[in-house]
Write an enzyme that holds these catalytic residues in place. Structure first.
Site, PDB file in Angstrom:
ATOM      1  N   TYR A 177       8.684 -23.168  53.250  1.00 10.44           N
ATOM      2  CA  TYR A 177       8.683 -22.376  54.480  1.00 10.44           C
ATOM      3  C   TYR A 177       7.961 -21.054  54.223  1.00 10.44           C
ATOM      4  CZ  TYR A 177      12.215 -25.448  56.617  1.00 10.44           C
ATOM      5  OH  TYR A 177      12.882 -26.511  57.142  1.00 10.44           O
ATOM      6  N   LEU A 231       7.471 -19.363  46.431  1.00  9.53           N
ATOM      7  CA  LEU A 231       7.664 -20.401  47.441  1.00  9.53           C
ATOM      8  C   LEU A 231       9.104 -20.355  47.952  1.00  9.53           C
ATOM      9  CD1 LEU A 231       5.811 -23.491  45.899  1.00  9.53           C
ATOM     10  CD2 LEU A 231       4.929 -21.775  47.502  1.00  9.53           C
ATOM     11  N   ASP A 232       9.245 -20.135  49.261  1.00  8.78           N
ATOM     12  CA  ASP A 232      10.557 -20.195  49.897  1.00  8.78           C
ATOM     13  C   ASP A 232      10.819 -21.640  50.282  1.00  8.78           C
ATOM     14  OD1 ASP A 232      10.631 -17.414  49.709  1.00  8.78           O
ATOM     15  OD2 ASP A 232       9.700 -17.161  51.678  1.00  8.78           O
ATOM     16  N   VAL A 233      11.892 -22.211  49.763  1.00  9.72           N
ATOM     17  CA  VAL A 233      12.108 -23.646  49.946  1.00  9.72           C
ATOM     18  C   VAL A 233      13.501 -23.937  50.518  1.00  9.72           C
ATOM     19  CG1 VAL A 233      10.533 -24.168  48.056  1.00  9.72           C
ATOM     20  CG2 VAL A 233      12.971 -24.031  47.596  1.00  9.72           C
TER      21      VAL A 233
END
Length: 259
Positions: A143, A129-131
């Site tokens: 994102y 998870l890109d956060v």
């Protein structure tokens, strides 16, 4: 108790290895196969390879590259980028990769996590998870597509769903810290550690072994993942593949296990 891991992360862009800063300005750092060979000699715990082009360009994983990487690796390999189906995940595992990492596809279709987990095993199913932290309110949002698409999902809430869906590990990649070498986002790590029971790993911001020690010993995450720290050396960021000496790594891990 699972033993903490110190893990290099390699980004593949246009066939070469790159390093980004806050997901922008990719800097070429070398050839993927050569990097794997060097990391073999350094006896790394695990290697994460992420193709940052595949999802952005809506193309399949590069199975030829994956096969070549797996053939060279003498450590567990986690591969992510462009995986959108169970068939692709199974093919990647058949090439000798230990884990597959989903990202945008897990956001678009959370059921895919369950389907892949059922086929290849929970231990081989990873979600990245890109956060990014909101300026006001302190919430962390998810994102996709190299940080260009805001999903509206809360990182903590979605992590809880992924645990139920069958993810065996969740990797949280801080967009704000990526490539800055200013340290991990420990606030995010602590919140996530309290929110889910599934093993978590953090990437984004590591600039020293002290940063890794702080993350593992104070927060208790499973994996400290780093990019710049293991491909650059010194204040001028000369390209040099590196990794902690076995005795230093062992001391760090032992200290974390005593916490």
């Amino acid at each position: 108790m699972l033993r903490p891991r110190i893990v290099p992360c390699l980004l593949v862009h246009e066939g070469g290895l790159v390093k980004t800063v806050r997901f922008n300005d990719p800097t070429y750092v070398g050839d993927p196969i050569n990097a794997v060979r060097i990391f073999n000699e350094k006896e790394v715990d695990e290697l994460v390879v992420l193709d940052i082009d595949a999802t952005a360009k809506s193309v399949e994983p590069d199975f030829n590259l994956i096969g070549n990487l797996a053939a060279e690796c003498r450590m567990p390999l986690c591969y992510g980028g462009g995986i959108t189906s169970v068939a692709q995940a199974k093919r990647i595992i058949s090439l000798g990769v230990e884990k597959v990492a989903l990202s945008a596809s897990a956001v678009a279709n959370p059921a895919l996590v369950s389907e892949i987990s059922a086929e290849i095993g929970r231990q081989s199913t990873v979600v990245v998870l890109d956060v990014r932290k909101r300026t006001f309110g302190g919430r962390y949002d998810v994102y996709t597509h190299n940080g260009t698409i805001k999903t509206g999902l809360s990182a903590l809430d979605f992590a809880k769903e992924l645990e139920v869906r069958g993810a065996g590990e969740i990797v949280f990649n801080s967009i704000d810290r990526d490539g800055t070498t200013k340290g991990y986002d420990l606030d995010l790590a602590r919140q996530l550690r309290a929110a889910v029971n599934v093993p978590i790993s953090m990437v984004g911001g590591a600039g020293s072994l002290e940063d890794i020690e702080e993350l593992i010993c104070e927060v208790g995450v499973l994996g400290a993942i780093a990019g710049s720290l293991f491909v650059f050396k010194g204040k001028y960021r000369a390209v040099l593949i590196n990794y902690p000496q076995p005795d230093l790594k062992e001391q760090l891990v032992l200290r974390s296990l005593k916490k």
